[in-house]
Design a protein around this motif. Structure first.
Motif, short mmCIF file in Angstrom:
data_model
loop_
_atom_site.label_atom_id
_atom_site.label_comp_id
_atom_site.label_asym_id
_atom_site.label_seq_id
_atom_site.Cartn_x
_atom_site.Cartn_y
_atom_site.Cartn_z
N TYR A 136 45.48 -134.68 38.84
CA TYR A 136 45.74 -135.82 39.72
C TYR A 136 44.96 -137.07 39.33
O TYR A 136 45.02 -138.09 40.01
CB TYR A 136 45.43 -135.43 41.17
CG TYR A 136 46.24 -134.24 41.59
CD1 TYR A 136 47.60 -134.36 41.82
CD2 TYR A 136 45.66 -132.98 41.71
CE1 TYR A 136 48.36 -133.26 42.18
CE2 TYR A 136 46.41 -131.88 42.07
CZ TYR A 136 47.76 -132.03 42.30
OH TYR A 136 48.51 -130.94 42.64
N ALA A 178 46.76 -135.24 48.94
CA ALA A 178 46.47 -136.06 50.12
C ALA A 178 44.97 -136.02 50.43
O ALA A 178 44.37 -137.05 50.78
CB ALA A 178 47.28 -135.58 51.32
N TRP A 179 44.37 -134.86 50.31
CA TRP A 179 42.93 -134.70 50.54
C TRP A 179 42.13 -135.52 49.54
O TRP A 179 41.19 -136.24 49.89
CB TRP A 179 42.58 -133.21 50.45
CG TRP A 179 41.14 -132.87 50.65
CD1 TRP A 179 40.43 -132.91 51.82
CD2 TRP A 179 40.23 -132.38 49.64
NE1 TRP A 179 39.14 -132.49 51.59
CE2 TRP A 179 38.99 -132.15 50.27
CE3 TRP A 179 40.37 -132.11 48.29
CZ2 TRP A 179 37.89 -131.68 49.58
CZ3 TRP A 179 39.28 -131.62 47.59
CH2 TRP A 179 38.04 -131.42 48.25
N PHE A 229 38.26 -127.91 51.63
CA PHE A 229 39.71 -128.14 51.59
C PHE A 229 40.42 -127.02 52.33
O PHE A 229 40.18 -125.85 52.07
CB PHE A 229 40.18 -128.23 50.14
CG PHE A 229 41.68 -128.32 50.01
CD1 PHE A 229 42.37 -129.41 50.53
CD2 PHE A 229 42.38 -127.32 49.37
CE1 PHE A 229 43.75 -129.50 50.41
CE2 PHE A 229 43.76 -127.40 49.24
CZ PHE A 229 44.44 -128.48 49.76
N ARG A 230 41.27 -127.37 53.27
CA ARG A 230 41.94 -126.36 54.10
C ARG A 230 43.45 -126.30 53.89
O ARG A 230 44.15 -125.62 54.62
CB ARG A 230 41.66 -126.65 55.59
CG ARG A 230 40.19 -126.58 55.94
CD ARG A 230 39.68 -125.16 55.85
NE ARG A 230 38.28 -125.10 56.17
CZ ARG A 230 37.34 -124.67 55.34
NH1 ARG A 230 37.66 -124.27 54.14
NH2 ARG A 230 36.09 -124.64 55.70
N GLY A 231 43.94 -126.99 52.89
CA GLY A 231 45.38 -127.01 52.67
C GLY A 231 45.88 -125.82 51.87
O GLY A 231 45.09 -125.03 51.34
N ASP A 232 47.21 -125.73 51.77
CA ASP A 232 47.84 -124.64 51.05
C ASP A 232 48.76 -125.11 49.94
O ASP A 232 49.26 -124.28 49.17
CB ASP A 232 48.69 -123.80 52.02
CG ASP A 232 47.86 -123.10 53.07
OD1 ASP A 232 46.77 -122.62 52.74
OD2 ASP A 232 48.31 -123.03 54.23
N SER A 233 49.01 -126.39 49.84
CA SER A 233 50.01 -126.87 48.90
C SER A 233 49.44 -127.97 48.00
O SER A 233 48.42 -128.59 48.32
CB SER A 233 51.21 -127.44 49.67
OG SER A 233 50.84 -128.65 50.32
N GLN A 266 50.71 -130.84 47.64
CA GLN A 266 50.81 -132.09 48.39
C GLN A 266 49.60 -132.29 49.30
O GLN A 266 49.10 -133.40 49.44
CB GLN A 266 52.10 -132.11 49.24
CG GLN A 266 53.36 -132.12 48.41
CD GLN A 266 53.81 -130.72 47.96
OE1 GLN A 266 53.20 -129.70 48.30
NE2 GLN A 266 54.86 -130.68 47.17
N GLU A 267 49.14 -131.21 49.90
CA GLU A 267 47.95 -131.30 50.75
C GLU A 267 46.70 -131.57 49.93
O GLU A 267 45.82 -132.32 50.35
CB GLU A 267 47.78 -130.02 51.58
CG GLU A 267 48.85 -129.87 52.64
CD GLU A 267 48.83 -128.51 53.30
OE1 GLU A 267 48.88 -128.48 54.54
OE2 GLU A 267 48.76 -127.49 52.58
N LEU A 268 46.63 -130.99 48.74
CA LEU A 268 45.49 -131.23 47.86
C LEU A 268 45.44 -132.70 47.43
O LEU A 268 44.39 -133.33 47.50
CB LEU A 268 45.55 -130.33 46.63
CG LEU A 268 44.43 -130.55 45.60
CD1 LEU A 268 43.06 -130.30 46.21
CD2 LEU A 268 44.66 -129.67 44.38
N ARG A 274 42.40 -139.21 50.22
CA ARG A 274 41.54 -139.61 51.34
C ARG A 274 40.10 -139.80 50.87
O ARG A 274 39.43 -140.75 51.28
CB ARG A 274 41.61 -138.52 52.43
CG ARG A 274 40.84 -138.85 53.68
CD ARG A 274 41.59 -139.85 54.53
NE ARG A 274 40.92 -141.13 54.46
CZ ARG A 274 41.46 -142.32 54.66
NH1 ARG A 274 42.69 -142.43 54.97
NH2 ARG A 274 40.77 -143.41 54.57
#
Length: 83
Positions: A13, A63-64, A53-57, A59-61, A67
């Motif tokens: 990313y 976005a984190w 980090f609490r995401g699963d995808s 896209q969430e990574l 931020r």
């Protein structure tokens, strides 16, 4: 686990984050703040804080990580605009 795998994952990313940093950086600060420095700081923080980090995808990574980058951008901009 493995830090090299994590680094490789986060590195996917890097270009995206660099584009975000360049597009969001206040034009008054372009000569004082490097988008590459902001991205590097973001990558270091993401590595350090990955256990939060609490995401699963993917896209969430991303976005984190975005931020984290935006928070770094705001903090750095505030410092440089005050001086």
């Amino acid at each position: 686990g493995d830090e090299s795998k994590l680094g490789g994952l986060l590195n996917l990313y890097r270009n995206y984050l660099h584009l975000v940093a360049r597009s969001q950086l206040d034009r008054r600060l372009v000569r004082r703040i490097s988008p590459s420095d902001l991205v590097q700081e973001t990558m270091l923080e993401a590595c350090r804080d990955f256990n939060q980090f609490r995401g699963d995808s993917p896209q969430e990574l991303v976005a984190w990580m975005r931020r984290i980058l935006i928070n770094n951008l705001i903090r750095t901009s505030e410092i440089h605009l005050m001086t």
